[in-house]
Design a protein around this motif. Sequence first.
Motif, PDB file in Angstrom:
ATOM      1  N   THR A  50       0.746  -1.256   0.059  1.00  0.00           N
ATOM      2  CA  THR A  50       0.051  -0.020  -0.028  1.00  0.00           C
ATOM      3  C   THR A  50       0.824   1.232   0.076  1.00  0.00           C
ATOM      4  O   THR A  50       0.394   2.303  -0.310  1.00  0.00           O
ATOM      5  CB  THR A  50      -1.027   0.032   1.257  1.00  0.00           C
ATOM      6  OG1 THR A  50      -0.166   0.058   2.573  1.00  0.00           O
ATOM      7  CG2 THR A  50      -2.008  -1.026   1.180  1.00  0.00           C
ATOM      8  N   ASN A  54      -6.773  -0.167   4.042  1.00  0.00           N
ATOM      9  CA  ASN A  54      -8.243  -0.072   3.626  1.00  0.00           C
ATOM     10  C   ASN A  54      -9.260  -0.148   4.723  1.00  0.00           C
ATOM     11  O   ASN A  54     -10.399   0.426   4.429  1.00  0.00           O
ATOM     12  CB  ASN A  54      -8.731  -0.554   2.372  1.00  0.00           C
ATOM     13  CG  ASN A  54      -7.806  -0.567   1.159  1.00  0.00           C
ATOM     14  OD1 ASN A  54      -6.963   0.516   0.824  1.00  0.00           O
ATOM     15  ND2 ASN A  54      -7.484  -1.789   0.617  1.00  0.00           N
ATOM     16  N   GLU A  79     -15.471   3.579  -6.378  1.00  0.00           N
ATOM     17  CA  GLU A  79     -14.228   3.782  -5.531  1.00  0.00           C
ATOM     18  C   GLU A  79     -13.158   3.861  -6.410  1.00  0.00           C
ATOM     19  O   GLU A  79     -12.149   4.725  -5.940  1.00  0.00           O
ATOM     20  CB  GLU A  79     -14.308   2.286  -4.926  1.00  0.00           C
ATOM     21  CG  GLU A  79     -15.209   2.405  -3.571  1.00  0.00           C
ATOM     22  CD  GLU A  79     -14.965   3.433  -2.472  1.00  0.00           C
ATOM     23  OE1 GLU A  79     -15.931   4.131  -2.112  1.00  0.00           O
ATOM     24  OE2 GLU A  79     -13.879   3.562  -2.234  1.00  0.00           O
ATOM     25  N   LYS A  80     -12.807   2.920  -7.344  1.00  0.00           N
ATOM     26  CA  LYS A  80     -11.689   2.986  -8.217  1.00  0.00           C
ATOM     27  C   LYS A  80     -11.595   2.282  -9.736  1.00  0.00           C
ATOM     28  O   LYS A  80     -12.459   1.395  -9.633  1.00  0.00           O
ATOM     29  CB  LYS A  80     -10.540   2.245  -7.412  1.00  0.00           C
ATOM     30  CG  LYS A  80      -9.038   2.174  -7.854  1.00  0.00           C
ATOM     31  CD  LYS A  80      -8.245   1.555  -6.903  1.00  0.00           C
ATOM     32  CE  LYS A  80      -6.873   1.885  -7.502  1.00  0.00           C
ATOM     33  NZ  LYS A  80      -5.950   1.190  -6.389  1.00  0.00           N
ATOM     34  N   HIS A  81     -11.155   2.911 -10.454  1.00  0.00           N
ATOM     35  CA  HIS A  81     -11.307   2.320 -11.910  1.00  0.00           C
ATOM     36  C   HIS A  81      -9.629   1.545 -12.127  1.00  0.00           C
ATOM     37  O   HIS A  81      -8.884   1.966 -11.271  1.00  0.00           O
ATOM     38  CB  HIS A  81     -11.420   3.379 -12.885  1.00  0.00           C
ATOM     39  CG  HIS A  81     -12.812   3.811 -13.049  1.00  0.00           C
ATOM     40  ND1 HIS A  81     -13.559   3.427 -14.079  1.00  0.00           N
ATOM     41  CD2 HIS A  81     -13.453   4.782 -12.470  1.00  0.00           C
ATOM     42  CE1 HIS A  81     -14.736   3.872 -13.765  1.00  0.00           C
ATOM     43  NE2 HIS A  81     -14.589   4.938 -12.947  1.00  0.00           N
ATOM     44  N   ASN A  99     -12.125  -2.574  -4.628  1.00  0.00           N
ATOM     45  CA  ASN A  99     -11.037  -1.663  -4.631  1.00  0.00           C
ATOM     46  C   ASN A  99     -10.026  -2.281  -5.586  1.00  0.00           C
ATOM     47  O   ASN A  99      -8.977  -2.968  -5.022  1.00  0.00           O
ATOM     48  CB  ASN A  99     -10.656  -1.117  -3.465  1.00  0.00           C
ATOM     49  CG  ASN A  99      -9.474   0.020  -3.330  1.00  0.00           C
ATOM     50  OD1 ASN A  99      -9.046   0.497  -4.669  1.00  0.00           O
ATOM     51  ND2 ASN A  99      -9.203   0.460  -2.521  1.00  0.00           N
ATOM     52  N   SER A 102      -6.333   0.564 -13.176  1.00  0.00           N
ATOM     53  CA  SER A 102      -5.090   1.210 -13.897  1.00  0.00           C
ATOM     54  C   SER A 102      -4.955   0.596 -15.347  1.00  0.00           C
ATOM     55  O   SER A 102      -5.195  -0.330 -15.638  1.00  0.00           O
ATOM     56  CB  SER A 102      -3.982   1.009 -13.026  1.00  0.00           C
ATOM     57  OG  SER A 102      -3.349  -0.236 -13.003  1.00  0.00           O
ATOM     58  N   ASP A 115     -16.996   0.944  -9.648  1.00  0.00           N
ATOM     59  CA  ASP A 115     -16.353   2.103 -10.341  1.00  0.00           C
ATOM     60  C   ASP A 115     -16.450   3.529  -9.586  1.00  0.00           C
ATOM     61  O   ASP A 115     -15.774   4.250  -9.829  1.00  0.00           O
ATOM     62  CB  ASP A 115     -16.895   1.966 -11.569  1.00  0.00           C
ATOM     63  CG  ASP A 115     -18.542   2.013 -11.542  1.00  0.00           C
ATOM     64  OD1 ASP A 115     -19.263   3.203 -11.898  1.00  0.00           O
ATOM     65  OD2 ASP A 115     -19.014   0.988 -11.273  1.00  0.00           O
ATOM     66  N   SER A 163      -6.963  -3.251  -7.511  1.00  0.00           N
ATOM     67  CA  SER A 163      -5.578  -2.816  -7.522  1.00  0.00           C
ATOM     68  C   SER A 163      -4.644  -3.666  -8.395  1.00  0.00           C
ATOM     69  O   SER A 163      -5.151  -4.751  -8.959  1.00  0.00           O
ATOM     70  CB  SER A 163      -5.040  -2.889  -6.048  1.00  0.00           C
ATOM     71  OG  SER A 163      -4.642  -4.173  -5.611  1.00  0.00           O
TER      72      SER A 163
END
Length: 259
Positions: A41, A130, A228-230, A191, A232, A226, A193
């Motif tokens: 993280t 998180n 929270e996070k898209h 989320n 990479s 989506d 990653s």
Amino acid sequence: MKTNCSETEKLLDHYSEWLRSQYHVKKLGDADEVTTPFLNTIGDNIRIYVKSLNGNQIELSDDGITLQDLELSGINMSVSTRRELLSKLKKEFHIHQRADTLLVQGSIQNFPRLKQNFLLAIIRIDDLANTKHPNVENLFSEEVYDFLDSHDFGGLREHPFNGNSGVTYSTSYVIPARKSKPFRLIDLQSNLSFNQMMCNAYKFEDIQKNAFFSSKKLSYTIIFNDQEKHPSKNSLKIANQSDIKLIAWKDKQQLLSLR
């Protein structure tokens, strides 16, 4: 892009070769430091320390780095809920703890399974960073499950599968094959990653190589939050190379096409 089985086998072999090339080994005293391509993280490469023991045994550890980095990131591991989460993860992955050090021991012959299991454990424990927003993942999962149930997807929740390596994986949702539809594996990621994407790619590859699926069509989809996070660019690249379909939670039409 349409591919046949032989082309997919070559793609999987190419991916395995590429993944191996990302690992680096350095001798440190009586242990070897293995630098992995997975990031924690705080953006550092996750390192595993390999030590030979008596009787053809081997020990893998994180040298205390995982829990120490969580504390440095402001995560108070003495909070009861986090202690319980850590205890559950250690039990799930059969991990021991010595002071701050996380470790696992086993036979040298079992190194592939030990290493994969230990790396997954470190990533999952590192994700406790998180827990400053502890309810996001549970709320997302329940919302997706409600959607799948209300639209009669006819699947099973939290179904286990064995990979060719012998590692048992839990899949969020599984829909059996029917008519023109393949066997569908679905995971939920609140989320998503790069680390998780790499683990998911390995997981899918390992499950595909299981003899049970040798004569069966199999698809793997990740539904990501989506809001929270898209994913990479690197995550999208891994998904494309591994034939993993990514669907945003807001894209309900795409989700319905999985039925």
